[in-house]
Design a protein around this motif. Structure first.
Motif, short mmCIF file in Angstrom:
data_model
loop_
_atom_site.label_atom_id
_atom_site.label_comp_id
_atom_site.label_asym_id
_atom_site.label_seq_id
_atom_site.Cartn_x
_atom_site.Cartn_y
_atom_site.Cartn_z
N ALA A 199 0.84 -1.19 0.00
CA ALA A 199 0.00 0.00 0.00
C ALA A 199 0.88 1.24 0.00
O ALA A 199 1.91 1.28 0.68
N THR A 200 0.46 2.26 -0.75
CA THR A 200 1.25 3.51 -0.87
C THR A 200 0.31 4.70 -0.70
O THR A 200 -0.05 5.36 -1.68
N PRO A 201 -0.12 5.01 0.52
CA PRO A 201 -1.18 6.01 0.71
C PRO A 201 -0.87 7.40 0.18
O PRO A 201 -1.77 8.09 -0.31
N THR A 202 0.38 7.86 0.26
CA THR A 202 0.68 9.21 -0.24
C THR A 202 0.53 9.26 -1.76
O THR A 202 -0.07 10.20 -2.30
N THR A 203 1.05 8.26 -2.44
CA THR A 203 0.88 8.21 -3.90
C THR A 203 -0.58 8.02 -4.26
O THR A 203 -1.08 8.65 -5.21
N GLN A 218 -2.23 11.32 -4.13
CA GLN A 218 -1.86 12.12 -5.30
C GLN A 218 -2.62 11.67 -6.55
O GLN A 218 -2.89 12.47 -7.44
N HIS A 219 -2.96 10.39 -6.61
CA HIS A 219 -3.68 9.83 -7.76
C HIS A 219 -5.19 9.85 -7.56
O HIS A 219 -5.93 9.30 -8.38
N ASP A 220 -5.64 10.47 -6.46
CA ASP A 220 -7.08 10.63 -6.20
C ASP A 220 -7.83 9.31 -6.05
O ASP A 220 -8.99 9.19 -6.44
N LEU A 221 -7.18 8.31 -5.46
CA LEU A 221 -7.87 7.05 -5.19
C LEU A 221 -9.06 7.31 -4.28
O LEU A 221 -8.94 7.95 -3.24
N GLU A 279 4.88 5.01 2.02
CA GLU A 279 4.15 6.20 1.59
C GLU A 279 4.03 6.33 0.08
O GLU A 279 3.00 6.72 -0.45
N THR A 280 5.11 6.01 -0.65
CA THR A 280 5.16 6.35 -2.07
C THR A 280 5.58 5.17 -2.92
O THR A 280 6.10 4.16 -2.41
N TYR A 281 5.40 5.32 -4.23
CA TYR A 281 5.88 4.30 -5.16
C TYR A 281 7.39 4.09 -5.03
O TYR A 281 7.89 2.96 -5.08
N GLN A 282 8.13 5.19 -4.89
CA GLN A 282 9.58 5.07 -4.78
C GLN A 282 9.95 4.22 -3.57
O GLN A 282 10.81 3.34 -3.64
N GLN A 283 9.28 4.47 -2.45
CA GLN A 283 9.55 3.69 -1.25
C GLN A 283 9.10 2.23 -1.41
O GLN A 283 9.69 1.33 -0.79
N SER A 284 8.09 2.00 -2.23
CA SER A 284 7.64 0.62 -2.44
C SER A 284 8.73 -0.21 -3.11
O SER A 284 8.90 -1.40 -2.80
N VAL A 285 9.48 0.40 -4.02
CA VAL A 285 10.59 -0.30 -4.65
C VAL A 285 11.67 -0.64 -3.63
O VAL A 285 12.19 -1.76 -3.59
N ASP A 286 12.01 0.33 -2.78
CA ASP A 286 13.02 0.09 -1.75
C ASP A 286 12.58 -1.05 -0.82
O ASP A 286 13.38 -1.93 -0.48
N ALA A 287 11.31 -1.03 -0.42
CA ALA A 287 10.80 -2.06 0.49
C ALA A 287 10.79 -3.42 -0.19
O ALA A 287 11.10 -4.45 0.43
N LEU A 288 10.44 -3.44 -1.47
CA LEU A 288 10.40 -4.71 -2.20
C LEU A 288 11.79 -5.31 -2.34
O LEU A 288 11.99 -6.52 -2.19
N ILE A 348 11.62 -11.49 -9.22
CA ILE A 348 10.42 -10.73 -8.91
C ILE A 348 9.58 -10.66 -10.19
O ILE A 348 10.10 -10.32 -11.25
N VAL A 349 8.30 -11.00 -10.09
CA VAL A 349 7.42 -10.96 -11.25
C VAL A 349 6.23 -10.06 -10.96
O VAL A 349 5.78 -9.95 -9.82
N PHE A 350 5.72 -9.41 -12.00
CA PHE A 350 4.55 -8.55 -11.85
C PHE A 350 3.89 -8.36 -13.20
O PHE A 350 4.51 -8.58 -14.25
N ASN A 351 2.65 -7.95 -13.18
CA ASN A 351 1.92 -7.57 -14.39
C ASN A 351 2.08 -6.08 -14.63
O ASN A 351 1.91 -5.27 -13.72
N ARG A 352 2.39 -5.71 -15.86
CA ARG A 352 2.68 -4.32 -16.18
C ARG A 352 1.46 -3.42 -16.06
O ARG A 352 0.33 -3.83 -16.32
N GLU A 353 1.73 -2.17 -15.68
CA GLU A 353 0.75 -1.09 -15.74
C GLU A 353 1.32 -0.02 -16.66
O GLU A 353 2.53 0.09 -16.80
N TYR A 354 0.45 0.80 -17.27
CA TYR A 354 0.88 1.64 -18.37
C TYR A 354 0.86 3.14 -18.08
O TYR A 354 1.20 3.93 -18.96
N GLU A 355 0.49 3.55 -16.87
CA GLU A 355 0.54 4.96 -16.53
C GLU A 355 1.98 5.39 -16.29
O GLU A 355 2.84 4.57 -15.95
N VAL A 356 2.24 6.67 -16.42
CA VAL A 356 3.61 7.19 -16.36
C VAL A 356 4.29 6.89 -15.02
O VAL A 356 5.42 6.40 -14.98
N ASN A 357 3.63 7.19 -13.93
CA ASN A 357 4.25 6.97 -12.62
C ASN A 357 4.48 5.49 -12.34
O ASN A 357 5.48 5.11 -11.72
#
Length: 471
Positions: free
Chosen positions: A34-38, A41-44, A76-85, A97-106
């Motif tokens: 979970a990345t609540p700050t991002t 910002q994305h208006d979830l 908090e953020t996408y950037q931190q999610s990479v560090d945590a992962l 590490i495997v994942f399904n791609r997403e196509y938005e810029v961030n």
């Protein structure tokens, strides 16, 4: 050891990345971050956040049957999610590490950061669309800028390339002490989920219940979809979009069920619903080729010159469902109270905000994302730009919906309006979409129209023409 990173693909069935991990016959861990700050910002929306949260418990149960533990982290953020992962992958001694791609810029930037920094194999796969972006092109090898030829090419491929729904097989058994010693962040009711949540209880999250909703729609409703889908008072839409938005269903599962037991050609109802699924993929493909769309820019360059003189006061009345136009107000109140809005009405209220109130489409786009249970960036952006005549379609800027005519055509007896605007219960059918013409209108606790549609239409035509001339 394989590490599967879940994002907006919260299912085990027909999940390409998960299947790739399971096929190795190695133990597999799953992680959701979970990345609540991002997210803010994305208006979830709070209602979609709640749907995601509840769905995670069902995903955990489904994964457990595959010998896959679900881990959970909040940063908090996408950037931190990479560090945590990366830290987690090191702890687990993961090989990949495997994942399904997403196509938005961030999202693309996040995944690129992971690939650049990871000392192990990182594999992103295409799963969100039936055909990956870049694989449905015109004869010149370019992407389609208009929906109809894209759909034609898409469906032609669908006829010759049979749908394959992957079946998941259990992973190698996980050593029990690896997950029971308390050293790993296993998902539980005690896991932090600090993002605001609003009840999504009207949407079941169990896999069996979601699949049953899909079956019921295709067994009982889809055949009359083409005839009834524009009537908001009728229960004639699938309302499966929230599950597609969070990936609890795949587009392949929906297409397969729509075609199940049917010989081509499909009837009008099924063909029309399939067309809506193709629209979803079309907007994903467009986002892949035009990253500017994820940065708030118009698709049609010259429309950047259009002035939007609308006021914040008008925007607020639109948000509250107090415009004085019954079909607009009913739709906005439905959105505010349920987190969902009928698709025909999404076009009506978007046209009204941009063409009658002259408020920039980005304001409506943002408000929808903040409220919708089925918020999906590509589809929401595409829909708003379509309505604002700044988007990628062949329709000219003088597509301006008349809110009175739309109400009279698609809610002729005012059943939908009366449900959501109870102030108008006593208004006769003849006046339900123009209550100000009723002789008793002064006794209604309902506002007069905030603007005159005919006059605002002319202003819109001038605003767009001025922009076009200036370009």
């Amino acid at each position: 050891m394989q590490l599967m990173w879940f994002r907006r693909d919260l299912r085990v069935e027909d999940n390409t990345a998960l299947q790739s991990a399971l096929n190795t016959q190695q133990p597999v861990y799953a992680i959701y971050i979970a990345t609540p700050t991002t997210w803010q910002q994305h208006d979830l929306s709070a209602i979609q956040a709640d749907l995601i949260y509840r769905r995670l418990f069902e995903l955990q149960n489904d994964l457990a049957r595959l010998n896959v533990p679900l881990l959970y982290l909040e940063v908090e953020t996408y950037q931190q999610s990479v560090d945590a992962l990366l830290e987690l992958s090191q702890t687990l001694q993961a090989e990949r590490i495997v994942f399904n791609r997403e196509y938005e810029v961030n999202e693309l930037a996040r995944d690129a950061r992971l690939s650049d920094r990871a000392p192990i194999d990182v594999r992103g796969v295409d799963d969100k669309c039936l055909f990956p972006p870049g694989s449905v092109l015109n004869q010149q090898g370019q992407y389609f800028k208009v929906f109809t030829p894209f759909k034609r090419k898409y469906l032609a491929r669908l006829e010759t390339e049979p749908l394959v729904i992957s079946k998941t097989q259990p992973a190698a058994a996980m050593p029990s002490h690896d997950i029971d010693d308390g050293s790993l962040p296993v998902f539980s009711v005690h896991s932090p989920f600090t993002y605001p949540r609003d009840s999504s209880q009207s949407y079941p999250v169990a896999t069996r219940a979601i699949r049953q909703r899909l079956r019921d729609f295709c067994d009982e409703t889809i055949d009359r979809y083409q005839l009834e889908r524009d009537r908001p008072a009728l229960d004639s839409t699938s309302q499966l979009s929230p599950y597609l938005a969070i990936g609890a269903l795949s587009v392949r599962q929906c297409l397969a069920r729509a075609q199940f037991g049917c010989s081509p050609p499909l009837n009008d109802g099924r063909e029309t619903w399939v067309s809506e699924l193709v629209w979803r993929d079309f907007y994903q493909h467009l986002l892949h080729f035009e990253p500017k769309l994820a940065k708030g820019h118009n698709f049609v360059v010259w429309t950047e010159k259009v002035r939007w003189p609308g006021s914040s006061a008008h925007l607020e009345l639109w948000q509250q469902g107090k415009t004085g136009y019954p079909i607009v107000d009913a739709a906005m109140r439905q959105l505010n109270q349920t987190g969902w809005m009928h698709n025909r009405l999404r076009m009506v209220v978007a046209s009204f905000l941009t063409k009658d109130l002259h408020v920039h489409w980005r304001e409506g786009e943002r408000y929808f994302m903040q409220r919708l249970v089925d918020g999906d960036y590509a589809a929401n952006n595409g829909g708003w730009q379509w309505s604002a005549s700044t988007g990628c379609d062949g329709q000219p800027y003088f597509r301006i919906f008349n809110p009175i005519a739309q109400g009279e055509r698609f809610d002729p007896k005012g059943e939908f309006v009366r449900k959501w605007v109870p102030e108008l219960q006593s208004v006769p059918d003849k006046y339900i979409h123009q209550p100000w013409k009723w002789t008793e209108s002064d006794n209604l606790f309902y506002p007069k129209p905030m603007v005159d549609h005919k006059s605002e239409r002319e202003i819109t035509l001038c605003l767009f023409q001025d922009a076009k001339d200036f370009s």
